[in-house]
Design a protein around this motif. Structure first.
Motif, PDB file in Angstrom:
ATOM      1  N   ARG A 192       0.834  -1.205   0.000  1.00 32.98           N
ATOM      2  CA  ARG A 192       0.000   0.000   0.000  1.00 32.98           C
ATOM      3  C   ARG A 192       0.870   1.257   0.000  1.00 32.98           C
ATOM      4  NH1 ARG A 192      -5.148   1.237   0.366  1.00 32.98           N
ATOM      5  NH2 ARG A 192      -5.789   3.202   1.302  1.00 32.98           N
ATOM      6  N   GLU A 195       2.256   1.643  -3.498  1.00 30.68           N
ATOM      7  CA  GLU A 195       1.213   2.096  -4.421  1.00 30.68           C
ATOM      8  C   GLU A 195       0.923   3.585  -4.239  1.00 30.68           C
ATOM      9  OE1 GLU A 195      -3.570   1.246  -5.185  1.00 30.68           O
ATOM     10  OE2 GLU A 195      -2.402  -0.094  -3.884  1.00 30.68           O
ATOM     11  N   GLU A 199       1.472   6.867  -6.814  1.00 27.23           N
ATOM     12  CA  GLU A 199       0.399   7.828  -7.107  1.00 27.23           C
ATOM     13  C   GLU A 199       0.857   9.261  -6.853  1.00 27.23           C
ATOM     14  OE1 GLU A 199      -2.709   6.553  -4.538  1.00 27.23           O
ATOM     15  OE2 GLU A 199      -3.296   4.842  -5.783  1.00 27.23           O
TER      16      GLU A 199
END
Length: 218
Positions: A192, A195, A199
């Motif tokens: 997470r 990720e 972003e």
């Protein structure tokens, strides 16, 4: 003549009740009684209904159900036993915790609970112990929600991640990127965090490109 001294009976010894001995603990994170309870419950897990899994009466209120879930979760949450060497014991804990979670997410829903009570008090009880709508997808969704509420396993990693989220919300991409990289130093395999870093970096690049374009127009 020597004075007569009246004899005095020795005082009766006062009985002292020793304090109850604390439950013998083990290096597994559970005391002896909890280990015995775990063994007993796992041995008959497939015969227990959800109320029995949470050790509740069928008349339990939503508040009772919630308290029971948190009690069991505090005791048997698998994260408490990540360091344990015994694979067999870990599997038992995981099996019990999964069933506890499943029981909670069925019984906390008023509609499902009413139907479930009818099912487990009827003639087909043995076939109705597992609520069919409590699918694996629902259990995974519940686990995902729990993970999202407390992301990460290292307190410092969570702290930097939360700060990065605030930075990103404020549009401060460089600070968000810096804090996410710090979070990853504590949890380098956290998918997470990786990720979210990707972003943030993309958002930062897009914003820089947009600004560059506006400067050229001027």
């Amino acid at each position: 003549m020597a004075p007569i001294v009246p004899s005095v009976a020795p005082a009766a010894a006062t009985a002292v009740t020793p304090p109850p001995a604390p439950a013998a603990s083990t290096d597994l994170g559970l005391d002896i009684q909890q280990l015995a309870d775990l063994e007993s419950r796992c041995a008959k897990l497939d015969q227990l209904d959800y109320f029995e899994v949470l050790m509740l009466e069928r008349t339990a209120t939503p508040a009772d159900i919630k308290r029971a879930f948190y009690r069991e979760s505090r005791t048997y949450h698998p994260d408490r036993f990540f360091h344990m060497d015994s694979k067999e014991l870990k599997e038992r804990i995981n099996d019990l915790y999964k069933r506890v979670t499943e029981a909670y997410y069925v019984l906390r829903d008023d509609t499902k609970r009413k139907k479930y009570v009818v099912d487990v008090t009827g003639p087909e009880r043995a076939q109705k112990l597992r609520f069919t709508e409590a699918s694996e997808a629902e259990t995974k969704a519940a686990a995902k929600k729990e993970q999202e509420e407390q992301i990460g396993t290292h307190p410092k990693g969570r702290q930097f991640f939360q700060q990065a989220q605030k930075d990103a919300d404020a549009g401060n991409w460089s600070a968000a990127e810096r804090n996410l990289k710090m979070a990853l130093t504590y949890e380098p395999s956290n998918a997470r965090y990786k990720e979210r870093l990707a972003e943030v970096q993309k958002q930062s690049q897009d914003e820089a490109r947009d600004k560059g374009g506006s400067f050229k127009i001027r």
